[in-house]
Motif scaffolding. Structure first.
Motif, PDB file in Angstrom:
ATOM      1  N   THR A  48       0.845  -1.193   0.000  1.00 56.98           N
ATOM      2  CA  THR A  48       0.000   0.000   0.000  1.00 56.98           C
ATOM      3  C   THR A  48       0.877   1.238   0.000  1.00 56.98           C
ATOM      4  OG1 THR A  48      -1.697  -1.173   1.276  1.00 56.98           O
ATOM      5  CG2 THR A  48      -1.820   1.228   1.277  1.00 56.98           C
ATOM      6  N   ASN A  49       0.471   2.237  -0.777  1.00 53.61           N
ATOM      7  CA  ASN A  49       1.103   3.553  -0.704  1.00 53.61           C
ATOM      8  C   ASN A  49       0.103   4.529  -0.107  1.00 53.61           C
ATOM      9  OD1 ASN A  49       3.652   3.156  -1.683  1.00 53.61           O
ATOM     10  ND2 ASN A  49       3.206   3.837  -3.755  1.00 53.61           N
ATOM     11  N   VAL A  50       0.547   5.241   0.887  1.00 52.35           N
ATOM     12  CA  VAL A  50      -0.228   6.338   1.444  1.00 52.35           C
ATOM     13  C   VAL A  50       0.582   7.587   1.141  1.00 52.35           C
ATOM     14  CG1 VAL A  50      -1.290   7.343   3.492  1.00 52.35           C
ATOM     15  CG2 VAL A  50      -1.135   4.844   3.270  1.00 52.35           C
ATOM     16  N   ALA A  51       0.035   8.445   0.315  1.00 55.07           N
ATOM     17  CA  ALA A  51       0.736   9.658  -0.104  1.00 55.07           C
ATOM     18  C   ALA A  51       0.024  10.874   0.467  1.00 55.07           C
ATOM     19  CB  ALA A  51       0.781   9.748  -1.624  1.00 55.07           C
ATOM     20  N   VAL A  52       0.804  11.892   0.797  1.00 52.17           N
ATOM     21  CA  VAL A  52       0.239  13.103   1.389  1.00 52.17           C
ATOM     22  C   VAL A  52       0.809  14.342   0.710  1.00 52.17           C
ATOM     23  CG1 VAL A  52      -0.186  12.067   3.661  1.00 52.17           C
ATOM     24  CG2 VAL A  52       1.996  13.194   3.211  1.00 52.17           C
ATOM     25  N   VAL A  53       0.048  15.418   0.831  1.00 51.29           N
ATOM     26  CA  VAL A  53       0.511  16.744   0.459  1.00 51.29           C
ATOM     27  C   VAL A  53       0.281  17.622   1.679  1.00 51.29           C
ATOM     28  CG1 VAL A  53       0.187  18.752  -1.034  1.00 51.29           C
ATOM     29  CG2 VAL A  53      -0.086  16.440  -1.975  1.00 51.29           C
ATOM     30  N   ARG A  54       1.365  18.199   2.173  1.00 49.43           N
ATOM     31  CA  ARG A  54       1.289  19.141   3.295  1.00 49.43           C
ATOM     32  C   ARG A  54       1.778  20.489   2.802  1.00 49.43           C
ATOM     33  NH1 ARG A  54       0.276  17.748   8.449  1.00 49.43           N
ATOM     34  NH2 ARG A  54       0.113  15.525   8.912  1.00 49.43           N
ATOM     35  N   MET A  55       1.089  21.529   3.230  1.00 49.06           N
ATOM     36  CA  MET A  55       1.504  22.896   2.919  1.00 49.06           C
ATOM     37  C   MET A  55       1.447  23.703   4.203  1.00 49.06           C
ATOM     38  SD  MET A  55      -0.318  23.620  -0.711  1.00 49.06           S
ATOM     39  CE  MET A  55       0.329  22.866  -2.177  1.00 49.06           C
ATOM     40  N   ASP A  56       2.525  24.404   4.468  1.00 48.04           N
ATOM     41  CA  ASP A  56       2.632  25.178   5.711  1.00 48.04           C
ATOM     42  C   ASP A  56       2.339  24.304   6.924  1.00 48.04           C
ATOM     43  OD1 ASP A  56       3.239  27.512   4.248  1.00 48.04           O
ATOM     44  OD2 ASP A  56       1.100  27.888   3.933  1.00 48.04           O
ATOM     45  N   GLU A  66      -3.869   0.647  -2.748  1.00 45.77           N
ATOM     46  CA  GLU A  66      -3.467  -0.721  -2.442  1.00 45.77           C
ATOM     47  C   GLU A  66      -3.085  -1.423  -3.744  1.00 45.77           C
ATOM     48  OE1 GLU A  66      -7.106  -2.100  -0.694  1.00 45.77           O
ATOM     49  OE2 GLU A  66      -6.794  -0.932   1.142  1.00 45.77           O
ATOM     50  N   TYR A  67      -2.018  -2.197  -3.695  1.00 49.11           N
ATOM     51  CA  TYR A  67      -1.538  -2.907  -4.874  1.00 49.11           C
ATOM     52  C   TYR A  67      -1.889  -4.375  -4.739  1.00 49.11           C
ATOM     53  CZ  TYR A  67       0.829   1.462  -5.421  1.00 49.11           C
ATOM     54  OH  TYR A  67       1.078   2.790  -5.540  1.00 49.11           O
ATOM     55  N   LEU A  68      -2.656  -4.864  -5.716  1.00 52.64           N
ATOM     56  CA  LEU A  68      -3.085  -6.246  -5.736  1.00 52.64           C
ATOM     57  C   LEU A  68      -2.238  -6.965  -6.782  1.00 52.64           C
ATOM     58  CD1 LEU A  68      -6.832  -5.219  -5.626  1.00 52.64           C
ATOM     59  CD2 LEU A  68      -5.381  -5.818  -3.682  1.00 52.64           C
ATOM     60  N   GLU A  69      -2.677  -8.087  -7.279  1.00 53.81           N
ATOM     61  CA  GLU A  69      -1.896  -8.839  -8.277  1.00 53.81           C
ATOM     62  C   GLU A  69      -1.522  -7.971  -9.476  1.00 53.81           C
ATOM     63  OE1 GLU A  69      -1.275 -12.438  -8.487  1.00 53.81           O
ATOM     64  OE2 GLU A  69      -1.773 -12.639  -6.380  1.00 53.81           O
ATOM     65  N   ALA A 103       4.893  -0.388 -10.093  1.00 52.33           N
ATOM     66  CA  ALA A 103       4.602  -1.652  -9.409  1.00 52.33           C
ATOM     67  C   ALA A 103       4.140  -2.735 -10.391  1.00 52.33           C
ATOM     68  CB  ALA A 103       3.545  -1.439  -8.330  1.00 52.33           C
ATOM     69  N   GLY A 104       3.966  -2.383 -11.666  1.00 48.84           N
ATOM     70  CA  GLY A 104       3.563  -3.360 -12.664  1.00 48.84           C
ATOM     71  C   GLY A 104       2.066  -3.535 -12.820  1.00 48.84           C
ATOM     72  N   CYS A 105       1.291  -2.658 -12.253  1.00 48.92           N
ATOM     73  CA  CYS A 105      -0.168  -2.769 -12.356  1.00 48.92           C
ATOM     74  C   CYS A 105      -0.634  -2.411 -13.763  1.00 48.92           C
ATOM     75  CB  CYS A 105      -0.846  -1.836 -11.354  1.00 48.92           C
ATOM     76  SG  CYS A 105      -0.516  -2.291  -9.638  1.00 48.92           S
ATOM     77  N   THR A 106      -1.680  -3.085 -14.205  1.00 46.01           N
ATOM     78  CA  THR A 106      -2.245  -2.799 -15.511  1.00 46.01           C
ATOM     79  C   THR A 106      -3.497  -1.945 -15.431  1.00 46.01           C
ATOM     80  OG1 THR A 106      -3.487  -4.861 -15.466  1.00 46.01           O
ATOM     81  CG2 THR A 106      -1.341  -4.904 -16.553  1.00 46.01           C
ATOM     82  N   ARG A 107      -4.115  -1.899 -14.236  1.00 49.56           N
ATOM     83  CA  ARG A 107      -5.376  -1.181 -14.101  1.00 49.56           C
ATOM     84  C   ARG A 107      -5.488  -0.609 -12.692  1.00 49.56           C
ATOM     85  NH1 ARG A 107     -10.887  -4.638 -14.437  1.00 49.56           N
ATOM     86  NH2 ARG A 107      -9.655  -5.819 -12.956  1.00 49.56           N
ATOM     87  N   ILE A 108      -6.170   0.532 -12.594  1.00 45.31           N
ATOM     88  CA  ILE A 108      -6.510   1.121 -11.290  1.00 45.31           C
ATOM     89  C   ILE A 108      -8.025   1.124 -11.181  1.00 45.31           C
ATOM     90  CG2 ILE A 108      -6.460   3.187  -9.842  1.00 45.31           C
ATOM     91  CD1 ILE A 108      -3.819   3.925 -11.214  1.00 45.31           C
ATOM     92  N   ARG A 109      -8.500   0.670 -10.049  1.00 51.13           N
ATOM     93  CA  ARG A 109      -9.933   0.670  -9.765  1.00 51.13           C
ATOM     94  C   ARG A 109     -10.206   1.636  -8.623  1.00 51.13           C
ATOM     95  NH1 ARG A 109     -11.579  -3.720  -7.491  1.00 51.13           N
ATOM     96  NH2 ARG A 109      -9.524  -4.410  -6.894  1.00 51.13           N
ATOM     97  N   VAL A 110     -11.368   2.258  -8.638  1.00 52.59           N
ATOM     98  CA  VAL A 110     -11.794   3.159  -7.578  1.00 52.59           C
ATOM     99  C   VAL A 110     -13.313   3.138  -7.549  1.00 52.59           C
ATOM    100  CG1 VAL A 110     -11.801   5.212  -9.085  1.00 52.59           C
ATOM    101  CG2 VAL A 110     -11.531   5.503  -6.613  1.00 52.59           C
ATOM    102  N   GLU A 111     -13.872   3.472  -6.408  1.00 48.17           N
ATOM    103  CA  GLU A 111     -15.319   3.555  -6.296  1.00 48.17           C
ATOM    104  C   GLU A 111     -15.680   4.899  -5.693  1.00 48.17           C
ATOM    105  OE1 GLU A 111     -19.148   1.008  -4.678  1.00 48.17           O
ATOM    106  OE2 GLU A 111     -17.160   0.113  -4.695  1.00 48.17           O
ATOM    107  N   ALA A 112     -16.750   5.487  -6.209  1.00 47.96           N
ATOM    108  CA  ALA A 112     -17.242   6.762  -5.687  1.00 47.96           C
ATOM    109  C   ALA A 112     -18.743   6.635  -5.432  1.00 47.96           C
ATOM    110  CB  ALA A 112     -16.988   7.885  -6.689  1.00 47.96           C
ATOM    111  N   ARG A 113     -19.222   7.430  -4.512  1.00 44.30           N
ATOM    112  CA  ARG A 113     -20.663   7.482  -4.295  1.00 44.30           C
ATOM    113  C   ARG A 113     -21.316   7.975  -5.585  1.00 44.30           C
ATOM    114  NH1 ARG A 113     -22.530   8.053   1.269  1.00 44.30           N
ATOM    115  NH2 ARG A 113     -24.200   9.349   0.430  1.00 44.30           N
TER     116      ARG A 113
END
Length: 157
Positions: A48-56, A66-69, A103-113
């Motif tokens: 898993t990568n957790v990335a952040v942006v902080r300003m001031d 999260e990285y799956l197969e 990481a070698g992934c071929t696809r990114i999945r996401v879900e939104a309301r």
């Protein structure tokens, strides 16, 4: 780490701020599942990568992927309301997509309301396609919309 905006991997000290921001911007009105301990576990998880942006010194955006197969799953992405529509979310997502490619992934999945038109539009503008609706996906009965983006050519039949 990148600049403009400065995207970096989160450290355990970021977990409380990420959890609070998730509660405020993503999970409001829903059971709070991304509490600090779960965020810390994600930060420590090698898949898993957790990335952040902080300003001031303040957290303005974060993403958890999260990285799956062969797929990556974008579990959460949020940008403070005062910083939305400034390119921060786009830069953060591009950073996460680049990590998924490495990481070698071929696809990114996401879900939104389904009722979150702004999020669905954001993903559509960045090349994500709506592929399914999950009826009653969220605890308040709102439907979910599944989206995906292919990073490499989709496998043939």
């Amino acid at each position: 780490m990148t600049s403009d905006p400065p995207v970096r991997l989160a450290v355990p000290d970021d977990a409380d701020d990420i959890a609070a921001m998730s509660r405020e911007l993503i999970e409001h009105g829903l059971p709070w599942s991304w509490r600090p301990a779960r965020v810390r576990n994600a930060i420590r998880d090698p898949d898993t990568n957790v990335a952040v942006v902080r300003m001031d010194g303040a957290l303005v955006a974060f993403g958890i992927m999260e990285y799956l197969e062969a797929d990556a799953y974008l579990a959460l992405l949020a940008v403070r309301e005062t910083r939305q529509r400034t390119g921060i979310g786009r830069s953060l997502l591009r950073w996460l997509e680049g990590s998924a490619q490495v990481a070698g992934c071929t696809r990114i999945r996401v879900e939104a309301r389904r009722d979150n038109v702004a999020a669905r539009t954001f993903y559509n503008e960045l090349g994500y396609h709506e592929v399914a609706v999950t009826r009653g996906r969220y605890s308040d009965g709102v439907d979910g919309t599944k989206l995906e983006k292919w990073l490499r050519a989709a496998p043939g039949p």
